[in-house]
Design an enzyme around this catalytic site. Structure first.
Site, PDB file in Angstrom:
ATOM      1  N   ASP A 236      96.886  20.982 -23.160  1.00  0.00           N
ATOM      2  CA  ASP A 236      97.305  22.366 -23.337  1.00  0.00           C
ATOM      3  C   ASP A 236      96.033  23.212 -23.474  1.00  0.00           C
ATOM      4  O   ASP A 236      94.941  22.706 -23.750  1.00  0.00           O
ATOM      5  CB  ASP A 236      98.217  22.521 -24.555  1.00  0.00           C
ATOM      6  CG  ASP A 236      99.193  23.678 -24.391  1.00  0.00           C
ATOM      7  OD1 ASP A 236      98.893  24.609 -23.609  1.00  0.00           O
ATOM      8  OD2 ASP A 236     100.246  23.668 -25.037  1.00  0.00           O
ATOM      9  N   GLU A 434     111.141  36.159 -30.423  1.00  0.00           N
ATOM     10  CA  GLU A 434     111.006  34.702 -30.492  1.00  0.00           C
ATOM     11  C   GLU A 434     110.221  34.236 -29.271  1.00  0.00           C
ATOM     12  O   GLU A 434     110.523  34.625 -28.149  1.00  0.00           O
ATOM     13  CB  GLU A 434     112.370  33.998 -30.561  1.00  0.00           C
ATOM     14  CG  GLU A 434     113.294  34.256 -29.381  1.00  0.00           C
ATOM     15  CD  GLU A 434     114.572  33.427 -29.451  1.00  0.00           C
ATOM     16  OE1 GLU A 434     114.655  32.487 -30.267  1.00  0.00           O
ATOM     17  OE2 GLU A 434     115.496  33.733 -28.673  1.00  0.00           O
TER      18      GLU A 434
END
Length: 620
Positions: A236, A434
């Site tokens: 990542d 979110e």
């Protein structure tokens, strides 16, 4: 020669410095060998992202709600066609850049273990089996079945990764072996076994003290060893630098890079691998290990046909992007991902009824699109979809902002509701409330503090319900919200998730009965966050439908239709589905096993006409 042999032959001609340069996500050209520059970073979670116009399908959690693996694979094939079309077009300009390549960093098959996690809407929900079969369908559609791969799919984030976003770079998840294998790793293994994904992305966090992108246990022992993974691993973005900066396992980037490469992380999204030459000089990594990693990366590039003129995907035309066929497919997926949670008989609506559409998500484009998205040139908000199909007047009032208090907007909504026959309340949240760390600018940095609607929306809903009009409540969110008040006080409740560019048309198809709803919840809808363990506790005890000890508002797998469906299980693997009502409908058959607890183990979606009985058989 095979793709592997061609990769070995090419890499053998590279200097050590050139090999290291190819382990960066933004790999430079090696002109003397005819190797063009290539940026490995592309996104295609629910459509091609971040390169302009694309078909924006429903967010992953909404597609999971369809419980339709065949449709998922068809959607993924359409997405990969658009990825290829863009790549082909950009390549003709002489080079490709970030978000223009064929290596797509999706699907996200993390388990949505806690509804507060901001990135849960990127996943296929809380169940490992559902996640595994939907992920497998996505991978097959993305990668194709020809000599070459159409695109590369990447399983992420490996592993045990589901919040908190605010601490993800330093968080150390502690789990039992039972939870590790039964819950957090199950879908990874299933996808590897059934779809042969090209890549796996390592997570930011650590597991039991080992940073995921450099974990001997997770990478060497389990992924390559036990699971037999044959592809490449990418970090990542920035995760290798986290090993020394935040996890404090190493002292500097050179040590972090060496630890990651030695344990099987082949490609770095970030800058840490520029220190590999230093690491080699210090004896921390050898050239053979680097060579093997680069050979895997070039095997992938050859398998994608990047160096061949005869690749069958080279001629996918640009005009396939957002074509009519893809828009129709988008609408179908949106229809099947909408979940009817309550209906006292008000639905389907009489199109001659005068409607007031009220709420901050009624005319919101952002509520359709979620995150990791492209840009639709044609779209339908919930309001637009209703207006397209209503025969009588449709009034609109925003009523309130998503969170900000504004009493004047509530007054406008009351007037609209008073002059209507039926009110459709379109509430909830969107990806500004979110999402991922850095993408959501509030105190929780992406995660939700609780399951509650914003206070101003609660006030608006109370005021509208007090008028005594019939109310249909449409919740837009990528996660469980506390819908207890709506369930008690509204005539119908619909969960829309983030339905994509055709979301408004799909919702109207459901509301007006053109299509019977067939979606099911891929997550449990709890009544309150107070019912849950602490967010940072990664034990599965008292989480998801498998282990929750309380009474949910709506259970995992719940969803209503407009007809009377009866299931008659002939034996443990065969069921007869009878439609005894007045609507043709799609219907998802869910098979569970109960060893030692309730677990989903089979899914079949069928179309059942009125008066028809369909027999469904599951393989043992």
């Amino acid at each position: 020669m095979s793709f592997e042999e061609r990769a070995k032959e090419l890499v053998a001609k590279m200097t050590f410095a050139e090999k290291i340069s190819q382990m960066r996500y933004d790999a430079p050209a090696i002109e003397r060998l005819g190797v063009p520059a290539y940026n490995w970073w592309n996104e295609a979670l629910h459509g091609v992202a971040r390169t302009g116009t694309a078909t924006v399908f429903p967010q992953a959690i909404a597609m999971a709600a369809s419980f339709n693996t065949e449709l998922m694979q068809t959607v993924a094939s359409a997405i990969s066609d658009e990825v290829r079309a863009k790549y082909n077009a950009f390549k003709q300009t002489g080079h490709t850049e970030i978000y223009e390549g064929l290596t797509c960093w999706a699907p996200n098959i993390n388990i949505f273990r806690d509804p507060r996690w901001g990135r849960g809407h990127e996943t296929y929900g809380e169940d490992p089996y559902l996640t595994g079969v939907m992920g497998t369908a996505y991978i097959k559609g993305m990668q194709g079945e020809g000599k070459y791969r159409k695109t590369d799919a990447t399983l992420k984030h490996y592993a045990v990764h589901s919040g908190p976003e605010s601490r993800r770079h330093e968080f150390n998840a502690r789990v039992s072996d039972k939870d590790l294998y039964e819950t957090y790793l199950w879908a990874f293994k299933y996808c590897i076994d059934h779809a042969d994904p090209s890549a796996v992305m390592g997570a930011y966090n650590a597991v039991d003290g080992e940073p995921c992108c450099a974990s001997k246990k997770l990478l060497q022992d389990i992924l390559y060893g036990e699971f037999g993974f044959r592809g490449y691993v990418v970090s990542d973005c920035g995760a290798i630098c986290d090993i020394n900066n935040h996890h404090k396992v190493t002292k500097n980037e050179a040590e972090s890079a060496a630890l990651a490469v030695n344990n099987g992380c082949d490609l770095n999204c970030g800058t840490a691998y520029q220190w590999l030459k230093t690491a080699a000089a210090l004896g921390l990594v050898d050239e053979e290990t680097v060579t093997k990693a680069v050979e895997k990366l070039f095997t992938a590039r050859f398998r994608l046909g990047m160096f061949d003129d005869d690749c069958e995907y080279n001629h996918i035309p640009y005009d396939i992007i957002e074509c009519d066929k893809h828009r129709a497919l988008n609408r179908q997926m949106a229809q099947e991902g909408i979940v009817l949670l309550k209906n006292n008989g008000i639905l389907p609506l009489d199109s001659s009824k005068r409607i007031a559409v009220i709420g901050p998500n009624a005319d919101s484009v952002r509520a359709l699109l979620a995150n990791y998205k492209g840009i639709p040139s044609i779209y339908s908000t919930l309001l637009q979809g209703i207006r397209n199909q209503a025969k009588a007047h449709v009034d609109y009032a925003m009523g309130c902002d998503l969170m900000k208090r504004d009493e004047d907007k509530i007054r406008e909504a009351i007037v609209a509701a008073n002059n209507s026959d039926v009110v459709i309340l379109c509430m909830g949240i969107d990806a500004s409330l979110e999402g991922e760390e850095g993408a959501v600018s509030d105190v929780n940095i992406g995660d939700k503090p609780d399951l509650e609607l914003p206070d101003i929306q609660k006030k608006l809903m109370e005021k509208i319900i007090a008028l005594g009009k019939p109310v249909i409540f449409v919740n837009v969110s990528g996660s469980c919200m506390n819908l207890t008040y709506a369930d008690t006080n509204c005539d119908a409740v619909i969960q829309c998730f983030y339905p994509g560019a055709e979301g408004g048309n799909a919702l109207a198809d459901i509301l007006y009965g053109k299509v019977s709803p067939s979606g099911r919840l891929p997550v449990t809808f709890y009544k309150s966050a107070d019912d849950l363990p602490p967010f940072e506790d990664y034990s599965m005890e008292n989480r998801t439908y498998k282990f929750f000890q309380g009474e949910p508002l709506y259970p995992f797998g719940y969803g209503l239709t407009y007809t009377d469906i009866q299931e008659n299980w002939v034996d443990e693997n065969t069921v007869e589905i009878s439609n005894n009502g007045s609507f043709d409908t799609n219907y998802s058959v869910l098979k569970y096993e109960y060893i030692p607890h309730k677990s989903l183990c089979g899914i079949k979606k069928v179309f059942v006409k009125c008066g028809e009985t369909v027999r469904v058989h599951f393989d043992k």
